[in-house]
Design a protein around this motif. Sequence first.
Motif: not given
Length: 278
Positions: A21-38, A84-87
């Motif tokens: 659904l959201l193809p990308y050229a290379s795998p992401p190196r860093v992942g984030f889970i962003l909490g309330s208001g962040l 991730m914008q929200g959890r």
Amino acid sequence: MLPPASLSSLVDTSASAIQTLLPYASPPRVGFILGSGLGMLVERFENPGLLPYAQIPHFPPSSVQGHAGRLAFGHLGGIAVVAMQGRTHGYEGLAPWQTAFPARVLCRLGIQALVLTNAAGGIGPDMKPGELMAIVDHLNFSGANPLTGPNDETLGPRFLDLSHLYCPQLLQRMRKAAHARSVVLREGVYAMMAGPSYETPAEIRMLRLLGAQAVGMSTVYEALAAHHMGTPVAALSCITNLAAGLGPLLSHSEVTEVSAQSSARFCDLLEGFVQTFT
């Protein structure tokens, strides 16, 4: 509810759907889970691609105010990232393994580090609203663990060592980024409570005696799941209020308001952290 024996295949299905659904050229190196208001960190992504959670198979929806409920891909300072914008939270009615499921999917996408963020109540004397705190360890008072139930050995071991759950090398990178960006970074122990009610003053006094500097209702399950899969974990709390009994009455609107006020320093720190991967 215990996790299904086919948990690994569910993770694979979600990850494959994201890549379609959201193809990308290379795998992401860093992942984030962003909490309330962040979730504002995504505003700094270069050419972001956005994908609502509802379009990802098996992904639990996020229903809490301040959580946009979408996945964002892009580049931050030239580094491929995903956020991730929200959890989701256990108090929304989900089992611990379901709350941790999105973190597993991010790990399956190939990230080299997972950065968990949250809004938290300050317990320690230095933890005032607006402060940022790197989590060095946690106390799990939720009464649950996402690893309970059948263990899928393809994901990780049955008995997991937590001596270095919050990766010392990533913590050092966070310190380096804070110094380079002139951001004051506290460090401390995070206590997880089940919620959704805030803690009582007596509970806060107990947590302070046990060595906690901040308290919240998230993060721990995700950290455990990512560590279970062998992905290094870092975690950052934005102190949005004084915990119960230490200040005014608590409200979620205060949490999101202080998060927004701290957004520039929060984003500066995380952007600097990503730059340590160049």
